[in-house]
Design an enzyme around this catalytic site. Sequence first.
Site, PDB file in Angstrom:
ATOM      1  N   HIS A 111       0.994  -1.186   0.195  1.00 37.39           N
ATOM      2  CA  HIS A 111      -0.004  -0.176   0.069  1.00 37.39           C
ATOM      3  C   HIS A 111       1.063   1.352  -0.079  1.00 37.39           C
ATOM      4  O   HIS A 111       1.913   1.365   0.936  1.00 37.39           O
ATOM      5  CB  HIS A 111      -1.014  -0.190   1.109  1.00 37.39           C
ATOM      6  CG  HIS A 111      -1.847   1.033   1.266  1.00 37.39           C
ATOM      7  ND1 HIS A 111      -3.099   1.116   0.549  1.00 37.39           N
ATOM      8  CD2 HIS A 111      -1.946   2.159   1.691  1.00 37.39           C
ATOM      9  CE1 HIS A 111      -3.539   2.044   0.603  1.00 37.39           C
ATOM     10  NE2 HIS A 111      -3.069   3.013   1.492  1.00 37.39           N
ATOM     11  N   GLU A 180      11.651   5.083  -3.785  1.00 39.78           N
ATOM     12  CA  GLU A 180      12.514   5.037  -2.419  1.00 39.78           C
ATOM     13  C   GLU A 180      11.851   3.770  -1.505  1.00 39.78           C
ATOM     14  O   GLU A 180      12.623   3.797  -0.469  1.00 39.78           O
ATOM     15  CB  GLU A 180      12.386   6.335  -1.641  1.00 39.78           C
ATOM     16  CG  GLU A 180      13.141   7.450  -2.482  1.00 39.78           C
ATOM     17  CD  GLU A 180      13.207   8.731  -1.896  1.00 39.78           C
ATOM     18  OE1 GLU A 180      12.681   8.906  -0.760  1.00 39.78           O
ATOM     19  OE2 GLU A 180      13.623   9.695  -2.463  1.00 39.78           O
TER      20      GLU A 180
HETATM   21  C1  GAR Z   1       1.350   1.115  -6.561  1.00 45.82           C
HETATM   22  O1  GAR Z   1       1.805   2.353  -5.940  1.00 45.82           O
HETATM   23  C2  GAR Z   1       0.935   0.327  -5.347  1.00 45.82           C
HETATM   24  O2  GAR Z   1       1.375   0.674  -3.990  1.00 45.82           O
HETATM   25  C3  GAR Z   1      -0.521   0.803  -5.323  1.00 45.82           C
HETATM   26  O3  GAR Z   1      -1.016   0.848  -6.603  1.00 45.82           O
HETATM   27  C4  GAR Z   1       0.227   1.296  -7.604  1.00 45.82           C
HETATM   28  C5  GAR Z   1       0.645   0.150  -8.524  1.00 45.82           C
HETATM   29  O4  GAR Z   1       1.648   0.487  -9.393  1.00 45.82           O
HETATM   30  N1  GAR Z   1      -1.519   0.162  -4.837  1.00 45.82           N
HETATM   31  C6  GAR Z   1      -2.635   0.348  -3.916  1.00 45.82           C
HETATM   32  O5  GAR Z   1      -2.933   1.529  -4.026  1.00 45.82           O
HETATM   33  C7  GAR Z   1      -3.266  -0.711  -3.343  1.00 45.82           C
HETATM   34  N2  GAR Z   1      -4.450  -0.138  -2.580  1.00 45.82           N
HETATM   35  P1  GAR Z   1       2.155  -0.746 -10.282  1.00 45.82           P
HETATM   36  O6  GAR Z   1       1.390  -1.432 -10.848  1.00 45.82           O
HETATM   37  O7  GAR Z   1       3.273   0.098 -11.146  1.00 45.82           O
HETATM   38  O8  GAR Z   1       3.212  -1.661  -9.335  1.00 45.82           O
END
Ligand code: GAR
Length: 201
Positions: A111, A180
Site C-alpha cells: 500500500h 524510495e
Molecule cells: C502502487 O503504488 C501500489 O502501491 C498501489 O498501486 C500502485 C500500482 O503500481 N496499490 C494500491 O494503491 C493498493 N491499495 P504498479 O502497477 O506500477 O506496481
Amino acid sequence: MKKVRIAVLCSGGGTNLQALLNAGEAGLLPHGEVVLVIADSGDAYALRRAERHGVETAVFDKKVYPREEREREILRCLKEKEIDLVVLAGFMTVLSENFVSAYRDRILNIHPALLPSFGGVGMYGLHVHEAVLRAGVKVTGATVHVVTDVCDGGPILAQRAVEVREGDTPETLQKRVMREAEWVIYPETVESYCAKLSQEN
Ligand code: GAR
C-alpha cells in the site's frame, strides 16, 4: 529446497511486479519464484512485463467476468498452478472473505502510504497521494502487509518512510514513494516471507 510458487496479481503498470522480477533475476529471491502473473484487464502493461521475463500470464477481465465469477476463476487458476503465495501488486479489487480464507496468511499487499493512515476502501493509486497532500503531512511511505478480511488492516510486515516535499503533486509523490520505498521493501519482504513459509513446510 522447493521454492515458494508465487502468483502476482496486477491491474495496471506493474512496476512492483518488475521490481520482483528483477530481484528474482538478480538472485535476491532465493526462497521464491514468480511463476504466474494474473491481471484483471487485458490492457494491463504488467502482462507485457511478465511475457518479457518468460512468466506465464492469465487474464480474467473485469469487462467479461462479474466480480464473484472473476474471483472463482482466479482461485481455480491459482489452485491449478499450485500457487503457495499470492502477491498483490497494484491489484485494484478488494478481495472477498471467501477468497482471503482460501489463502489465509498467504496473500501479501503493498500500500502506498504508512498504514493505518490513508488506507481503506477507496484509497488506492493516486487517490492515496492526493489524500496525503490534502492532509499536509510531511512524511508518507509504503507498507507491506498480510491481507485479511479488513481492507488494508492486516498485520504489517514492513514499512519505509518517504519525505513529502514542497511543491509535490500526487504524481511526483507517487514516483518518489515507489522508487524510495515500494520497489525496495516489496522484494525484500516477499523474500523473507517466502523464507518463513519454506521453514514451515
Ligand atoms: C502502487 O503504488 C501500489 O502501491 C498501489 O498501486 C500502485 C500500482 O503500481 N496499490 C494500491 O494503491 C493498493 N491499495 P504498479 O502497477 O506500477 O506496481
